[in-house]
Structures are given as C-alpha cells and as structure tokens.
Write a protein that holds these residues in place. Sequence first.
Motif, PDB file in Angstrom:
ATOM      1  N   GLY A 192       0.933  -1.204   0.012  1.00 16.80           N
ATOM      2  CA  GLY A 192       0.102  -0.053   0.208  1.00 16.80           C
ATOM      3  C   GLY A 192       0.894   1.220  -0.030  1.00 16.80           C
ATOM      4  O   GLY A 192       1.540   1.446   1.024  1.00 16.80           O
ATOM      5  N   ALA A 193       1.043   1.861  -1.120  1.00 14.03           N
ATOM      6  CA  ALA A 193       1.709   3.063  -1.198  1.00 14.03           C
ATOM      7  C   ALA A 193       1.505   4.493  -0.864  1.00 14.03           C
ATOM      8  O   ALA A 193      -0.004   4.757  -1.208  1.00 14.03           O
ATOM      9  CB  ALA A 193       2.304   2.908  -2.703  1.00 14.03           C
ATOM     10  N   ALA A 194       2.118   5.336  -0.824  1.00 14.92           N
ATOM     11  CA  ALA A 194       1.903   6.777  -0.688  1.00 14.92           C
ATOM     12  C   ALA A 194       1.393   7.427  -2.166  1.00 14.92           C
ATOM     13  O   ALA A 194       1.556   6.617  -2.973  1.00 14.92           O
ATOM     14  CB  ALA A 194       2.883   7.506  -0.198  1.00 14.92           C
ATOM     15  N   THR A 226       5.489   5.422  -3.032  1.00 10.83           N
ATOM     16  CA  THR A 226       6.432   4.767  -2.181  1.00 10.83           C
ATOM     17  C   THR A 226       5.876   3.936  -1.129  1.00 10.83           C
ATOM     18  O   THR A 226       4.760   4.226  -0.597  1.00 10.83           O
ATOM     19  CB  THR A 226       7.085   6.093  -1.409  1.00 10.83           C
ATOM     20  OG1 THR A 226       7.739   7.065  -2.105  1.00 10.83           O
ATOM     21  CG2 THR A 226       8.124   5.592  -0.215  1.00 10.83           C
ATOM     22  N   THR A 227       6.385   3.001  -1.338  1.00 11.93           N
ATOM     23  CA  THR A 227       5.841   1.692  -0.692  1.00 11.93           C
ATOM     24  C   THR A 227       6.524   1.535   0.813  1.00 11.93           C
ATOM     25  O   THR A 227       7.377   2.342   1.394  1.00 11.93           O
ATOM     26  CB  THR A 227       6.148   0.285  -1.099  1.00 11.93           C
ATOM     27  OG1 THR A 227       7.642   0.123  -1.156  1.00 11.93           O
ATOM     28  CG2 THR A 227       5.449   0.270  -2.446  1.00 11.93           C
ATOM     29  N   PRO A 228       5.732   0.858   1.747  1.00 13.08           N
ATOM     30  CA  PRO A 228       6.404   0.617   3.173  1.00 13.08           C
ATOM     31  C   PRO A 228       7.526   0.170   3.111  1.00 13.08           C
ATOM     32  O   PRO A 228       8.851   0.481   3.913  1.00 13.08           O
ATOM     33  CB  PRO A 228       5.237   0.077   4.046  1.00 13.08           C
ATOM     34  CG  PRO A 228       4.029   0.241   3.325  1.00 13.08           C
ATOM     35  CD  PRO A 228       4.404   0.416   1.868  1.00 13.08           C
ATOM     36  N   LEU A 271       8.900  -2.679  -6.606  1.00 17.60           N
ATOM     37  CA  LEU A 271       8.118  -1.652  -7.102  1.00 17.60           C
ATOM     38  C   LEU A 271       8.758  -0.086  -7.274  1.00 17.60           C
ATOM     39  O   LEU A 271       9.415   0.079  -6.193  1.00 17.60           O
ATOM     40  CB  LEU A 271       6.822  -1.371  -6.115  1.00 17.60           C
ATOM     41  CG  LEU A 271       5.938  -2.792  -6.343  1.00 17.60           C
ATOM     42  CD1 LEU A 271       4.940  -2.650  -5.008  1.00 17.60           C
ATOM     43  CD2 LEU A 271       5.384  -3.107  -7.745  1.00 17.60           C
ATOM     44  N   ALA A 272       8.436   0.580  -7.957  1.00 15.76           N
ATOM     45  CA  ALA A 272       9.115   1.770  -8.191  1.00 15.76           C
ATOM     46  C   ALA A 272       8.219   2.844  -7.794  1.00 15.76           C
ATOM     47  O   ALA A 272       6.875   2.949  -7.944  1.00 15.76           O
ATOM     48  CB  ALA A 272       9.754   2.128  -9.582  1.00 15.76           C
ATOM     49  N   ASN A 273       8.657   3.987  -7.226  1.00 16.60           N
ATOM     50  CA  ASN A 273       7.850   5.106  -6.771  1.00 16.60           C
ATOM     51  C   ASN A 273       7.721   6.075  -7.926  1.00 16.60           C
ATOM     52  O   ASN A 273       8.429   5.697  -9.207  1.00 16.60           O
ATOM     53  CB  ASN A 273       8.269   5.781  -5.440  1.00 16.60           C
ATOM     54  CG  ASN A 273       9.768   6.610  -5.640  1.00 16.60           C
ATOM     55  OD1 ASN A 273      10.258   6.818  -6.936  1.00 16.60           O
ATOM     56  ND2 ASN A 273      10.505   6.931  -4.601  1.00 16.60           N
TER      57      ASN A 273
END
Length: 134
Positions: A37-39, A43-45, A70-72
């Motif tokens: 769950g990303a921002a 950005t992931t945890p 995973l990339a932001n």
Amino acid sequence: MDRPVPGQLATPLLAAAFNGRSRAAKALLDAGARPDGAAADGTTPLAVAAWHGDTNCARVLLEHGADPGLANSFGHTSYDLAKDQMASDERTVLKDKSEVRRVLEEHDAARAPARLFGDGDVKVSADGAAVEEL
C-alpha cells in the motif's frame, strides 16, 4: 486500514515503517493491511524501511509479500533506496545500509528458483533454452 491517517498523507503501515515500528507493522499486516500500500508518490512501506535502513521492518514486510521491485514516481525501488547514503565527496558514507541490502538479497535468493521456473515445470528446447512454462 489502508487509508491515510486523518490529517496525514501516510497509511498506518507507512507510518509504522517510517517510525521503525516493526511489531506495529506486523500487527497491521496480520490484520489485513496491504504490504505494498503506497503513498501518493508510489513509495511503499518497504521502500521507507529500506531508506531508513530498518532491517526488522524490511524483513516483516517481505515475509508478508512486499515487492522490493516496485518503483515510486521517481523511478526508485526499495533496492535503490537501500544504497548507502554518501557525502558530496562520494567517498564518505553517511549512512551504511548494508544490513537492509542483505535482507533484500536474502529475500531474492530464496525466491530465485520460483522466479526462474515459476511453480511448474518448464519445457526446454534442444539447445537447453527454456521455451515455455507448463
């Protein structure tokens, strides 16, 4: 559970990772929080834990299925954020993140056979190249 904390941009899991609260992260994940769950910027945890060099949070997140690839929105993955922070002279290490890199590498090594061969058999051509997963 995966909604931002009121008045904040972070989900409870992102906040736990940011603050190095691995037990809180585990409780949230056990209660159904999505490990990726990303921002708003993607950005992931796990990326947050990697940036902070937090091996405990990184391990908990990986154990619950977090994806380090995973990339932001800036194109940075957890691997990128697990690199040492360097001073402008590019020789002085400001923050050593070798331990969190080790956790990511161990995770990759454990998953390598599944990633290479999937869950099933692979049909192989005469020259030994994998043709398709069966």
